[in-house]
Write a protein that holds these residues in place. Structure first.
Motif, PDB file in Angstrom:
ATOM      1  N   ARG A 191      29.910  41.240  38.680  1.00  0.00           N
ATOM      2  CA  ARG A 191      28.794  41.052  39.622  1.00  0.00           C
ATOM      3  C   ARG A 191      27.655  42.039  39.330  1.00  0.00           C
ATOM      4  N   PRO A 247      40.320  45.419  43.923  1.00  0.00           N
ATOM      5  CA  PRO A 247      40.219  44.383  44.955  1.00  0.00           C
ATOM      6  C   PRO A 247      39.948  45.085  46.292  1.00  0.00           C
ATOM      7  N   GLU A 304      33.723  51.153  43.338  1.00  0.00           N
ATOM      8  CA  GLU A 304      32.928  50.173  44.091  1.00  0.00           C
ATOM      9  C   GLU A 304      33.668  49.928  45.404  1.00  0.00           C
TER      10      GLU A 304
HETATM   11  N1  GLN Z   1      32.154  41.640  45.168  1.00  0.00           N
HETATM   12  C1  GLN Z   1      33.215  40.676  45.061  1.00  0.00           C
HETATM   13  C2  GLN Z   1      32.972  39.500  46.000  1.00  0.00           C
HETATM   14  O1  GLN Z   1      32.241  39.618  46.929  1.00  0.00           O
HETATM   15  C3  GLN Z   1      34.545  41.325  45.381  1.00  0.00           C
HETATM   16  C4  GLN Z   1      34.953  42.281  44.347  1.00  0.00           C
HETATM   17  C5  GLN Z   1      36.126  43.109  44.758  1.00  0.00           C
HETATM   18  O2  GLN Z   1      36.961  42.761  45.615  1.00  0.00           O
HETATM   19  N2  GLN Z   1      36.184  44.232  44.149  1.00  0.00           N
HETATM   20  O3  GLN Z   1      33.492  38.432  45.812  1.00  0.00           O
END
Ligand code: GLN
Ligand code: SAM
Length: 278
Positions: free
Chosen positions: A96, A189, A242
């Protein structure tokens, strides 16, 4: 068979989508460019060129997949991240743009002229974070790790294609590391299982669940990192993570006794990343 130009193929595809939706229009554009490996300018210059029968059949298949919510990146089999083309498959999360901002933070914190560093990207997926860092900082010793062998196989292909000199380790979180590191980065996640109904259909239908969801209201991996990270970082070492946009305060709390915590916002102004200096 009646021949069809790129312009007509575009018109045909646009008839299935809402033309006010820029994202959808862009996706059709990407599918058209991909037919001959063109960029945007080349597509514009060649709109009157005819597609071969096989090309149109393939394009029709791609548009149908897109209509069935398949992310355009999976249809193409690749996506751009930090200026590089990364292969993606349904075994890997699609990297992303927010994650590019995490890479950028690390790059800005570490000027090129600095000493070599030992770093690890945990839950590497396509390898997007670790490979981008290694390409920006060629003297870094970078390890990419993931619990999924299938995902790690894609990261290996990306490292070869992009010419990144990195190591690989398959396994659970930090347990794969056998040394102390200067810097550890992870986009784990972090979506709470209760948030399923807020998610985009295409994400839910196609992206790997193991890459998205985490127990403990999405905080499971941050708790694990908070408990174990001191064993894997050198003194003064840094952990970059993140986080979900609502998790800043809770993550800061988990790390309050671990080190100095800094939270940063993404382009949209949402809490999105954390740095912990031990
Ligand atoms: N940013 C991703 C989403 O919104 C999720 C990524 C994550 O869980 N690290 O789908
Ligand atoms: N780093 C990539 C990126 O930013 O695009 C992928 C991030 S994705 C949100 C999380 C990744 O963590 C997935 O590739 C998943 O397979 C991996 N993962 C999940 N549980 C893990 C665990 N216990 N140990 C290591 N990796 C794990």
């Amino acid at each position: 068979m009646i021949s069809m130009s790129f312009f007509e193929a575009q018109k045909w595809a646009f008839s299935f989508i809402n033309k006010d939706d820029e994202e959808k229009k862009n996706a059709i554009g990407l599918l058209l460019m991909d037919i001959r490996g063109w960029n945007e300018v080349q597509l514009l210059e060649n709109l009157r060129t005819n597609l071969t029968g096989t090309e149109f059949e393939q394009f029709k298949k791609s548009v149908k997949m897109y209509q069935a919510d398949c992310p355009v990146q999976y249809i193409l089999g690749h996506t751009q991240f930090f200026g590089h083309a990364f292969q993606v498959t349904e075994d890997t999360l699609i990297p992303r743009p927010e994650t590019e901002e995490l890479v950028e933070w690390i790059i800005l914190d570490n000027p090129l002229a600095d000493a070599a560093k030992k770093i690890a990207d945990i839950g590497t997926g396509t390898g997007a974070i670790g490979i981008s860092l290694q390409l920006e900082r060629p003297n870094w010793d970078v390890t990419l790790s993931d619990i999924s062998e299938k995902t790690l196989a894609v990261a290996r292909i990306n490292a070869i294609n992009l010419g990144a000199d990195v190591r690989f380790a398959a396994g659970d979180l930090l347990s794969v590391l056998d040394d102390k590191y200067d810097l550890i980065v992870s986009n784990p996640p972090y979506i709470a299982t209760t948030e399923v109904n807020l998610m985009d259909k295409s994400v839910l239908k196609y992206e790997p669940k193991e890459a998205l969801f985490a127990q403990e209201n999405g905080l499971f991996f941050y708790r694990k990192f908070a408990e174990e990270i001191v064993n894997y970082l050198k003194p003064g070492g840094k952990l970059y993570l993140e986080i979900g946009f609502k998790q800043g305060k809770q993550v800061a709390k988990l790390f309050e006794n671990v080190g100095r915590v800094e939270i940063r916002q993404d382009f949209y102004g949402n809490d999105r990343m954390v740095k912990v200096t031990i």
